[in-house]
Design an enzyme around this catalytic site. Structure first.
Site, PDB file in Angstrom:
ATOM      1  N   GLU A 362       0.822  -1.211   0.000  1.00 55.05           N
ATOM      2  CA  GLU A 362       0.000   0.000   0.000  1.00 55.05           C
ATOM      3  C   GLU A 362       0.856   1.261   0.000  1.00 55.05           C
ATOM      4  O   GLU A 362       0.569   2.213  -0.721  1.00 55.05           O
ATOM      5  CB  GLU A 362      -0.918  -0.011   1.228  1.00 55.05           C
ATOM      6  N   THR A 495     -12.314   6.625 -13.309  1.00 52.24           N
ATOM      7  CA  THR A 495     -11.302   6.175 -12.350  1.00 52.24           C
ATOM      8  C   THR A 495     -11.662   4.839 -11.710  1.00 52.24           C
ATOM      9  O   THR A 495     -10.838   4.225 -11.048  1.00 52.24           O
ATOM     10  CB  THR A 495     -11.064   7.243 -11.266  1.00 52.24           C
TER      11      THR A 495
END
Length: 553
Positions: A362, A495
């Site tokens: 992440e 997106t």
């Protein structure tokens, strides 16, 4: 490329003329799929159908499957986020039975109120629900008007996020009272609505939606930036002004920059503000944020904090930038941007290939020779273990960010790199990602994120976000698909990876050739499976009946 040369290139970029409309072709005209593509694509379809059948069995009608406990959650207001978010992928894969079931469900969603929580995110609802409905409408031949009707219903409710003459919408709404939660927002939330809301205007004939979305982006672009072209992350809808001066291509800013180049391609607007702002952001990033690691010479984009300090941190969320720069560089016929973009894609892929699971973390950090005192990452300094990992791989997992929550960005950029370059290495990388998904994420007939990408025995995260179906599996599928099906010259992706049909561009625009949208027909080798019974099934209507519109604007 040395950074002295990069600076010279950046100056040259900023001095060049800016086209008002985009026209160059995006995709490589000589793409040739390797013989392994069909088999890999079939693996992606199996991952999708296996996971979705598990969702149908234990969570249908709810937002997310929890694959470890085989339960569900309603983190996106209980409107069935996985169903709506999956529809465009179903259409692209040719999974007609699943699509028709999702269509029936979607026609019955009541967007007049949240089912589980009064607070509704304008951003998340726009990209997943509104975008998913409108894309599914186009991909299915524009014959299911109910999908536009439902998009209009939820759009009308979200329009209450604009209060009075405010240009910036509030990020969270109470759908029961139609009042916003008064709090600060960010430019990603405020600036990632133009594609969906302009498409809603186009399909309903009501231009108010487009005007609201454009007004927000124009306000952001009009402010004085901390770095030229690079807007600050935070913004206050009450004042329309920035909050702080943090600059990043990562979360909180990411898709604002993404849409600056996608919006003019989708709409062919002749207003230069969108293209020029995106190009200024890229130019400024090359000047001020581009950094190379002292190990591996990997190219990254650093953050710039409120105190004016460079932070050598990156994120999975940020790794969309390579694909976005490839799109913009191709549209502008700018090889310098394309070359930088391909290096950004490689650096993000390195975060995948360097871990035990073959999946990237992440959050990561690195050390750059451009910084006077080593690394300015903020937070705790790298440990001995971090430094040892860095010496091998040119980055290290930063500040506890070792998890993977089924994000798509690295695979998204890999898809763009394949379609732009035709280099078979991007096919190989996508195939490696499929192996990692099957090996390390599979659980109970579905797939889950993991807490530690650098441990083959990591515990799993009990949530399958809807974007796993909407983005991860769509980008993987399309990487192995006939490049003329859902071509980047014919579609613009929001997106959340929902494709919208883009109008053809005249040959005179940007030196490109006239393009014609391809029909949204069945892919050349979809592998639909049987459709078992769903329980419960009381929600399924006997026929599709358009519901009454929401309150008109």
């Amino acid at each position: 490329m040395s950074f002295r040369r990069a600076f010279v290139v950046a100056v040259a970029l900023s001095a060049s003329s800016l086209p008002t409309v985009l026209g160059a072709d995006v995709q490589n005209a000589h793409l040739k799929l390797p013989r392994t593509a069909r088999a890999n694509q079939a693996k992606v379809v199996k991952i999708f159908t296996d996971a979705y059948q598990t969702y149908r069995r234990v969570a249908f009608g709810h937002d997310d499957l929890q694959p470890v406990s085989l339960t569900f959650n309603d983190g996106r207001n209980g409107w069935g986020a996985t169903i709506v978010d999956s529809m465009s992928t179903m259409a692209i894969m040719g999974l007609d039975d699943l699509f028709n079931e999702a269509l029936a469900f979607s026609s019955k969603i009541d967007f007049s109120q949240s089912k589980v929580d009064e607070s509704v995110s304008v951003f998340e609802t726009t990209i997943r629900y509104l975008g998913g409905l409108l894309s599914a409408y186009q991909l299915s031949g524009s014959k299911h008007q109910v999908l536009v009707d439902k998009a209009k219903q939820v759009g009308d409710k979200m329009a209450f996020a604009w209060v009075g003459n405010n240009s910036i919408p509030f990020g969270e709404l109470n759908f029961t009272t139609n009042t916003p939660f008064i709090q600060t927002s960010n430019i990603a939330e405020a600036g990632t609505i133009t594609l969906e809301w302009s498409m809603l205007s186009k399909l309903t004939g009501n231009d108010t939606y487009r005007q609201l979305a454009e007004k927000s982006v124009r306000q952001i672009a009009s402010l004085t930036d901390p770095l030229p072209g690079l807007a600050a992350q935070g913004i206050d809808p009450s004042t329309g002004q920035f909050v702080g001066g943090y600059v990043t291509w990562g979360g909180g800013s990411d898709s604002y920059f993404e849409y600056l180049i996608k919006y003019p391609r989708l709409t062919l607007t002749d207003d230069p503000i969108f293209v020029s702002t995106w190009k200024a952001a890229v130019d400024s990033s090359i000047r001020s944020l581009a950094r190379r690691s002292t190990v591996g010479n990997h190219l990254y984009l650093a953050d710039f904090d409120d105190s004016g300090m460079i932070r050598n941190i990156g994120s999975h969320l940020e790794c969309f930038h390579g694909g976005n720069w490839l799109l913009g560089g191709q549209l502008l016929n700018n090889q310098t941007i394309v070359d930088f973009a391909l290096e950004l894609v490689d650096a993000c892929w390195n975060t995948y290939q360097s871990t035990a699971t073959g999946i990237g973390p992440e959050v990561f950090a690195y050390i750059s020779s451009n910084d006077l005192n080593g690394t300015f990452t903020g937070g705790d300094p790298p440990s001995v273990t971090d430094l040892a990992f860095y010496e091998q791989h040119g980055f290290y997992i930063f500040n506890g960010g070792s998890d993977y929550i089924l994000r798509p960005e690295v695979l998204e950029s890999n898809f763009y790199a394949w379609r732009v370059s035709g280099d078979v290495k991007y096919q190989q990388r996508a195939a490696q990602a499929i192996d990692s998904i099957n090996t390390f994420l599979a659980v109970n007939g579905a797939f889950a994120g993991i807490d530690d990408v650098n441990s083959i025995n990591s515990t799993k995260i009990d949530d399958t976000e809807s974007f796993f179906f909407a983005e991860v599996l769509k980008y993987l599928y399309l990487t192995f698909d006939d490049p003329n099906h859902i071509s980047l010259d014919h579609y613009v992706f929001n997106t959340e990876a929902h494709p919208f049909i883009a109008p053809p561009t005249p040959a005179s625009f940007g030196g490109g050739t006239t393009t014609k949208p391809s029909p949204p027909g069945r892919p050349f080798h979809a592998v639909p499976g049987p459709l078992p019974a769903v329980s419960p099934n009381s929600f399924l209507p006997k026929q599709i009946v358009p519901l009454v519109h929401g309150t008109p604007l």
